[in-house]
Scaffold this motif. Structure first.
Motif, short mmCIF file in Angstrom:
data_model
loop_
_atom_site.label_atom_id
_atom_site.label_comp_id
_atom_site.label_asym_id
_atom_site.label_seq_id
_atom_site.Cartn_x
_atom_site.Cartn_y
_atom_site.Cartn_z
N GLY A 52 37.65 32.12 112.58
CA GLY A 52 38.80 32.42 110.97
C GLY A 52 39.02 30.50 111.09
N SER A 53 39.63 30.00 113.06
CA SER A 53 39.98 28.94 112.88
C SER A 53 39.01 27.82 113.01
N PRO A 54 39.43 26.45 112.28
CA PRO A 54 38.44 25.28 112.60
C PRO A 54 38.44 25.05 113.96
N ARG A 55 39.39 25.07 114.61
CA ARG A 55 39.29 25.13 116.18
C ARG A 55 38.14 25.70 116.94
N HIS A 56 38.07 26.81 116.59
CA HIS A 56 37.28 27.55 117.26
C HIS A 56 35.50 27.32 116.86
N GLU B 224 43.25 34.00 112.51
CA GLU B 224 43.27 34.08 114.24
C GLU B 224 44.52 34.08 114.64
N LEU B 227 46.04 32.72 117.74
CA LEU B 227 44.88 31.94 119.05
C LEU B 227 44.58 30.65 117.91
N LEU B 228 44.73 29.85 116.96
CA LEU B 228 44.44 29.16 115.97
C LEU B 228 44.61 28.09 116.50
N GLU B 229 45.38 27.31 116.92
CA GLU B 229 44.86 26.31 117.83
C GLU B 229 44.81 26.30 119.20
#
Lengths: 149, 322
Positions: A52-56, B224, B227-229
């Motif tokens: 879901g997160s661009p960081r991952h 997320e 945990l997003l960052e």
């Protein structure tokens, strides 16, 4: 072989996918979602996971013709993705604009703003083509990491 | 010397290396079985290790507006809590648990640490999604800790009655709980304790944050959340924590309800323990996860304060009365 190289070599077996919708009609997005979910084209067997997160993310799948409204947001989200990343343009829209080409609100093709690594033409592309693009993106990712298969 | 042994137990067996290997194996098997249930192929069993290798090669980005020390410390905080926790889990017939006095209470205090780490990291990340995730995690914690406390109390009171007789009180030593059950039969087969066991089964997906209770880290709603960052090695640490927590909660379930042994020889007992953990995981996590959607936070909260709390309360009252 050094530890770093070994980690890099292993790392391409865990590509996490992230979807960006740049003003898409949702056709390609549905295709992407079903590619992951339905049994026949299970993308998880390559170790992929939608995150879901661009960081991952490792592999970015962009759909849509990049409209004026979303341009800055797409670029910002794309910037948030840590390197090394591989960009895949899914569908004809991000490649050339597709049916929306030369529309007043279309800023695409997306390669004017973002270096695209893999193009998957089609409206929408077949699931097999998307899977092949993911596999191709994996080998490009390997090249970016500087390790050979 | 005792300290050295304690550190060894935390680093190698049953905490540290052993717990991590088992936790990762369970996580991979969980994904694989889920895929098979949905008629997919699923990832290879080495997938968690590959993910780990990948995350270690990625760069770590820290948001400019984040509270740096808290953001960096949160994953370490959670990991340390779980690494200590794993050494408390008795493996019946193999290892008695690190401390043998009141360790059930200590476990109850240590178990929420990963959730707190997620809350800390989420609020330190300065992202609005992190803040939403923070509040959801907090609500979930309040919801699932209540039944857990009642389950532990029910087990402790039953064993305390059995061991000391009369109104002498509860027994909070995991070693004594395990050995008492080995002599008189597993609590999981005791009709009085069946509601508590069911409540524990419902508690598991809540505390592990998996479907249908992955509300704090819902990737499709709040991307997320806490945990997003996080990315790179810090995210890897969160995954290690989650794997350790899998081991801890499954091992605790086995110790509380089914600590029987089948042999005098420890490798057989170890395998038997792993099998029981696996059964518990497939029953309460994998099967449920592959067949359900996500609850809303208010629905999940209401569910937890009624169904599992009610079941655990049933057991507690029955233990008290009988």
């Amino acid at each position: 072989m050094s530890l770093d190289k070994m980690l890099k070599k292993l790392s391409v077996r865990s590509p996490w996918l992230f979807r960006i919708n740049a003003g898409s009609c949702n056709g390609c997005d549905v295709e992407l979602a079903t590619t992951a979910c339905i049994p026949r084209y299970d993308v998880e067997r390559f170790g992929c996971r939608y995150c879901g997160s661009p960081r991952h993310a490792d592999i970015v799948l962009i759909t849509g013709p990049l409209t004026t409204k979303v341009r800055d947001r797409v670029l910002r989200v794309w910037d948030e993705i840590p390197d090394p990343k591989v960009t895949v343009a899914v569908g004809i829209c991000p490649i050339s604009g597709g049916v929306f080409r030369e529309g007043y609100s279309i800023e695409g093709p997306i390669s004017r703003y973002i270096p695209v690594d893999v193009n998957v033409p089609g409206c929408p592309p077949r699931p097999q083509a998307i899977l092949e693009a993911v596999v191709l993106a994996r080998s490009i990712w390997m090249k970016k990491l500087g390790v050979e298969a | 010397m005792d300290t050295l042994f304690a550190v060894l137990h935390m680093c190698i067996f049953p905490g540290g290396v052993f717990a991590l290997t088992l936790g990762f194996f369970f996580k991979a098997l969980d994904r694989r079985v889920e895929a098979r249930l949905q008629r997919r192929v699923g990832p290879p069993l080495s997938q968690p290790w590959l993910d780990m290798a990948k995350l270690l090669t990625k760069e770590t980005l820290i948001p400019k507006t984040a509270c740096r020390p808290a953001f960096l410390l949160a994953p370490i905080f959670g990991f340390t809590g779980m690494a200590v926790c794993a050494a408390f889990i008795p493996v019946p017939g193999v290892f008695d648990g690190l401390f043998n006095m009141g360790d059930l209470l200590v476990l109850f205090y240590l178990l929420p640490i990963p959730a707190m780490a997620i809350m800390l990291g989420g609020s330190a990340s300065s992202s609005p999604f992190g803040a939403v995730g923070f509040s959801r995690e907090m609500l979930m914690m309040l919801a699932y800790e209540t039944p857990l406390l009642m389950i532990l109390l029910a087990v402790a009171m039953l064993v305390g009655k059995g061991l000391h007789g009369g109104d002498w009180g509860a027994e909070f030593s995991l070693l004594k709980i395990v050995s008492w059950q080995q002599h008189t039969g597993s609590l999981g087969f005791n009709p009085v304790m069946i509601p508590a066991f069911l409540a524990y089964l419902i508690f598991l997906p809540g505390t592990m944050g998996v479907l249908p209770f992955d509300i704090p880290e819902a990737e499709t709603e709040i991307i997320e959340g806490p945990l997003l960052e996080y990315g790179g090695p810090l995210l890897a640490l969160f995954q290690v924590t989650s794997a350790l927590k899998t081991f801890v909660v499954l091992g605790l379930g086995v110790a509380l309800f089914f600590p029987g042994t089948i042999s005098e020889w420890w490798p057989v007992n170890l395998l038997w323990f792993m099998l029981k953990c696996l059964g518990l995981m497939l029953l309460s996590l994998t099967l449920v996860k592959s067949a359900t959607g996500r609850f809303r936070i208010d629905q999940a909260f209401r569910f937890y304060v009624t169904v599992p709390t009610g079941l655990a309360l049933c057991s507690l009252i029955l233990v008290w009365v009988i």
